[in-house]
Design a protein around this motif. Structure first.
Motif, mmCIF file in Angstrom:
data_model
loop_
_atom_site.group_PDB
_atom_site.id
_atom_site.type_symbol
_atom_site.label_atom_id
_atom_site.label_comp_id
_atom_site.label_asym_id
_atom_site.label_seq_id
_atom_site.Cartn_x
_atom_site.Cartn_y
_atom_site.Cartn_z
ATOM 1 N N THR A 36 0.828 -1.210 0.000
ATOM 2 C CA THR A 36 0.000 0.000 0.000
ATOM 3 C C THR A 36 0.860 1.257 0.000
ATOM 4 O O THR A 36 0.659 2.169 -0.799
ATOM 5 N N ILE A 117 -7.257 -7.685 -4.826
ATOM 6 C CA ILE A 117 -6.812 -6.376 -4.361
ATOM 7 C C ILE A 117 -6.089 -6.553 -3.025
ATOM 8 O O ILE A 117 -6.195 -7.608 -2.387
ATOM 9 N N GLY A 119 -5.321 -5.166 0.858
ATOM 10 C CA GLY A 119 -5.886 -4.381 1.938
ATOM 11 C C GLY A 119 -4.971 -4.289 3.136
ATOM 12 O O GLY A 119 -4.204 -5.223 3.417
ATOM 13 N N ASN A 123 -5.081 1.616 4.139
ATOM 14 C CA ASN A 123 -6.031 1.998 3.071
ATOM 15 C C ASN A 123 -7.415 1.389 3.317
ATOM 16 O O ASN A 123 -8.179 1.129 2.399
ATOM 17 N N VAL A 127 -10.590 0.595 0.593
ATOM 18 C CA VAL A 127 -10.963 -0.784 0.252
ATOM 19 C C VAL A 127 -12.458 -1.017 0.496
ATOM 20 O O VAL A 127 -13.165 -1.544 -0.374
ATOM 21 N N ILE A 223 -5.574 1.746 -3.810
ATOM 22 C CA ILE A 223 -5.840 0.305 -3.761
ATOM 23 C C ILE A 223 -4.929 -0.385 -4.776
ATOM 24 O O ILE A 223 -5.097 -0.217 -5.993
#
Ligand code: MLT
Length: 240
Positions: A36, A117, A119, A123, A127, A223
């Motif tokens: 991230t 994706i 997480g 973030n 998300v 993301i």
């Protein structure tokens, strides 16, 4: 109604439906926190690989080599797995080849998903908002530690589940368990996690700052998303 499920360790992934789902990979300490921060600080793309050899050969082809095993950087690489290393656009425009003990393995095992994706608490809201806005069922995959369940990833899964309340149907008890744990720990996660195995492991390696940093919420509105074999900024993808 769309469904949300939580897989507490990649060792159980074969029991879960991955196809046609958005999979959220979670490795709070520290792989997905790193990913991230790196993407938020201008890294062009991250190529996650499961093996050290794969990472080394990508490094020989010009990538920056980031590797971690048991919390430490093996010899012959440029970076370990500290999210702090990517701050201040330190690697902006670069391609990072990354291998870690658990996080990159969880990605490798989730490649059949509709979308993968990344997480982290850093973030979290980005998300949650994305998951609410997209049409698919969701599976949150916790990287854990060498096949075992860990607390920090489970807490994050619970935080996401809480954010999806009212929009998604709960599928299995792991969803309820993770949300219950998060609601119990959220007022002081650092204190709650002080006895957990990986926090102790990192403290023994004098890696205190990373732990505190990775528990900060909503520092970045990005993301990372898997596109072919690399993680890129979803925002940039949408714009191209
Ligand atoms: C992992 O993949 O297991 C973690 O990211 C390990 C770490 O960075 O300490």
């Amino acid at each position: 109604m769309r469904k949300v499920d939580v897989c507490l360790t990649p060792e159980l992934l074969h029991l879960y439906e991955v196809e046609k789902r958005v999979v959220v990979i979670v490795d709070i300490l520290r792989a997905t926190s790193c990913m991230t921060v790196a993407i938020a600080n201008g890294v062009e793309k991250i190529i996650p690989v499961a093996k050290l050899e794969e990472c080394q050969s990508l490094r020989e082809k010009g990538c920056v080599g980031a590797a971690e095993r048991d919390g430490k950087m093996p010899e012959g690489f440029d970076l370990g797995n500290s999210p702090l290393a990517y701050l201040n656009n330190a690697y902006a425009g670069k391609t990072i080849a990354m291998t870690t003990t658990n996080g990159t393995l969880a990605i490798a095992k989730s490649k059949d998903a509709e979308e993968v994706i990344v997480g982290s608490f850093l973030n979290k809201t980005a998300v949650i908002n994305y998951l609410i806005a997209q049409p698919n069922d969701v599976l949150i995959v916790c990287a854990g530690w060498k096949g075992k369940v860990n607390l920090e990833d489970t807490l994050f899964a619970g935080a996401v589940v809480e954010g999806l309340k009212g929009y998604f149907e709960i599928e299995n008890d792991s969803v309820i368990a993770s949300a219950t744990l998060y609601n119990h720990a959220k007022k002081d996660m650092l204190a709650y996690l002080s006895a957990c195995s990986h926090v102790k492991r990192l403290k023994n390696l004098n890696i205190q700052k990373d732990i505190e940093f990775c528990l900060h919420e909503d520092q970045f509105n990005v993301i990372p998303v898997l596109k072919e074999d690399a993680l890129v900024d979803m925002e940039k993808l949408v714009l191209t």
